[in-house]
Design an enzyme around this catalytic site. Structure first.
Site, PDB file in Angstrom:
ATOM      1  N   SER A 265      -6.698  -0.019  -0.077  1.00  0.00           N
ATOM      2  CA  SER A 265      -5.681   0.643   0.735  1.00  0.00           C
ATOM      3  C   SER A 265      -6.093   0.670   2.211  1.00  0.00           C
ATOM      4  O   SER A 265      -5.338   0.273   3.099  1.00  0.00           O
ATOM      5  CB  SER A 265      -5.486   2.058   0.192  1.00  0.00           C
ATOM      6  OG  SER A 265      -4.782   2.865   1.079  1.00  0.00           O
TER       7      SER A 265
ATOM      8  N   ASP B  84       0.845  -1.210   0.000  1.00  0.00           N
ATOM      9  CA  ASP B  84       0.000   0.000   0.000  1.00  0.00           C
ATOM     10  C   ASP B  84       0.873   1.250   0.000  1.00  0.00           C
ATOM     11  O   ASP B  84       0.587   2.208  -0.706  1.00  0.00           O
ATOM     12  CB  ASP B  84      -0.950   0.006   1.206  1.00  0.00           C
ATOM     13  CG  ASP B  84      -1.725   1.317   1.269  1.00  0.00           C
ATOM     14  OD1 ASP B  84      -2.426   1.621   0.289  1.00  0.00           O
ATOM     15  OD2 ASP B  84      -1.590   2.062   2.262  1.00  0.00           O
TER      16      ASP B  84
HETATM   17  N1  URA Z   1      -6.746   6.716   3.001  1.00  0.00           N
HETATM   18  C1  URA Z   1      -6.014   5.592   2.786  1.00  0.00           C
HETATM   19  O1  URA Z   1      -5.491   4.996   3.718  1.00  0.00           O
HETATM   20  N2  URA Z   1      -5.872   5.168   1.518  1.00  0.00           N
HETATM   21  C2  URA Z   1      -6.436   5.787   0.465  1.00  0.00           C
HETATM   22  O2  URA Z   1      -6.286   5.320  -0.650  1.00  0.00           O
HETATM   23  C3  URA Z   1      -7.178   6.943   0.704  1.00  0.00           C
HETATM   24  C4  URA Z   1      -7.327   7.387   1.995  1.00  0.00           C
END
Ligand code: URA
Length: 434
Positions: free
Chosen positions: A183, A161
């Site tokens: 994510s 991520d």
């Molecule tokens: N917050 C996150 O952790 N990931 C995203 O893609 C957008 C907001």
């Protein structure tokens, strides 16, 4: 398998298979896929989307790209809460002590703010000496002993991520539901909780502007979480106006302490109590909303919740004397009162405008490495539906940047919509999913 074929397939709008998604994440992690190829695939996903199977596999392999916290030796009932972010959003800092004082374990990894105001970690770091850089071992020990701990998100959890987000950030591919959902949910799963409460915001101060978009994102996140065996729900609420009265870092810490002392702003109470109630329901502690509300009021009025907050601050080396003496928190050299231009009632306070003003005063950052001024912020003395009189104070500016005051003042005046009629009270909660 070749990444170029996967990009080609997505470009045509076809669904990717589980093997193709695993190949992609493995390649991102071992460096065999170049950043420009990853960016091309992200852009193809941006335009062609992903179905729920693809989103679930993407989340699964992002979780498996790094360490997964095992908290099962501490309890089978570990709760985590995640907000999609807003202005004056200090809910985590009330949620954690309330949960811990109720005997429910929470383990919270959180981010620094990027954008207009600080993130939860920045707010906590405005408490002198507060440590957010806990190792995984230190984090687990504190969760076990105090029922909660909060630390800065580590790079070892869902590292895919981190890599994808960095590219999304610079290729304008952040605001797309399957990528946001994977994510958020991957980080939550990797953090070891089995109950996940999502606090999804929409409105001018949020990432998603409409309730419908927030609902769509919530549905996807809840479905992905369920498919990956988590007990998950999403509370959708409005972020058109700032939450509470304080926006900044140390000013928000003061508001949290006041809340835990029993001086609860109604909007903060509504969101915090709803999230706590969902956690009680999920863990089987308390079934009804009414009972949950009474229970939460009791632990606040008895001082138990504040005691827990003190315990958390002490356990992470923070200075607990701030709880009774706010002057020990970072203080700005300038305090400037913004006055109303006309009589009436507050009909709206645009959250985004307040956030931008706050950032200019020093409370937010543009780049990760930027330093923020913990003492900078805005305190809204008047809020939604409250009366205002021409010439009376509607907000207070805190800053060390003299040159930023006048512009912030006009941004605040612009953010306030004053009407002749008193607007009706309205609930912030739009919907709960799961
Ligand atoms: N917050 C996150 O952790 N990931 C995203 O893609 C957008 C907001």
């Amino acid at each position: 398998m070749r990444i170029i074929d996967i990009i080609e397939k997505k470009k045509k709008g076809e669904s990717l298979t589980e093997k193709e998604i695993k190949f992609f994440i493995d390649g991102v992690m071992d460096g065999s896929i170049e950043d420009y190829q990853t960016s091309a695939l992200l852009m193809a996903i941006y335009f062609k989307g992903m179905d729920i199977d693809e989103t679930t596999w993407l989340t699964k392999y992002m979780v498996e790209s790094g360490e997964i916290l095992d908290l099962s030796k501490i309890s089978d009932n570990i709760v985590d809460k995640h907000s999609t972010g807003g202005v004056g959003d200090k809910i985590t800092l009330m949620f954690l002590p309330l949960m811990a004082a109720s005997g429910i374990y929470t383990a919270k990894l959180s981010g620094r703010g990027l954008g207009h105001t600080g993130g939860t970690i920045d707010k906590l770091e405005s408490i002198p000496n507060f440590r957010t850089d806990l190792s995984i071992k230190e984090f687990k020990e504190r969760v076990k002993k105090h029922h909660t701990a909060i630390a800065a998100q580590t790079l070892s959890l869902a590292p895919a991520d981190g890599k994808l987000y960095a590219l999304r950030d610079v290729t304008s591919t952040v605001d797309i539901i399957p990528l946001i959902a994977s994510s958020v949910v991957s980080k939550k799963i990797a953090s070891g909780a089995n109950h996940i409460i999502l606090d999804v915001k929409y409105g001018s101060g949020a990432f998603l502007k409409t309730a419908k978009e927030a609902e769509k994102l919530s549905q996807v996140m809840v479905e992905v979480g369920k498919r990956l065996d988590r007990n998950i729900c999403a509370v959708i609420s409005s972020m058109n106006q700032p939450l509470g009265r304080a926006v900044g870092n140390s000013v928000e810490i003061q508001e949290v302490i006041e809340f835990l002392k029993g001086n609860m702003e109604p909007d903060l109470k509504e969101i915090t109590f709803t999230l706590c109630q969902k956690a009680f329901e999920k863990t089987g502690k308390i079934k009804t909303k009414k009972e949950a509300e009474k229970y939460l009021e009791d632990i606040i009025n008895s001082g138990k919740a504040l005691e827990k907050f003190k315990e958390i601050v002490a356990s992470q080396s923070g200075d607990i004397s701030i709880i009774d003496d706010y002057s020990k928190l970072p203080q700005s050299s300038i305090k400037y009162e913004v006055k109303a231009k006309k009589d009436g009632f507050v009909k709206n306070i645009d959250a985004l405008k307040i956030a931008k003003a706050c950032k200019n005063l020093g409370a937010g950052r543009d780049k990760k490495a930027d330093k923020i001024d913990y003492s900078a912020g805005i305190y809204l003395t008047q809020k939604y539906s409250e009366p205002v009189k021409k010439g009376e104070t509607i907000a207070v500016i805190y800053t060390n940047k003299k040159s930023a005051v006048k512009e912030a003042e006009s941004m605040i005046i612009d953010a306030f919509e004053i009407a002749e009629e008193k607007p009706k009270k309205q609930s912030l909660i739009y919907k709960i999913i799961g």
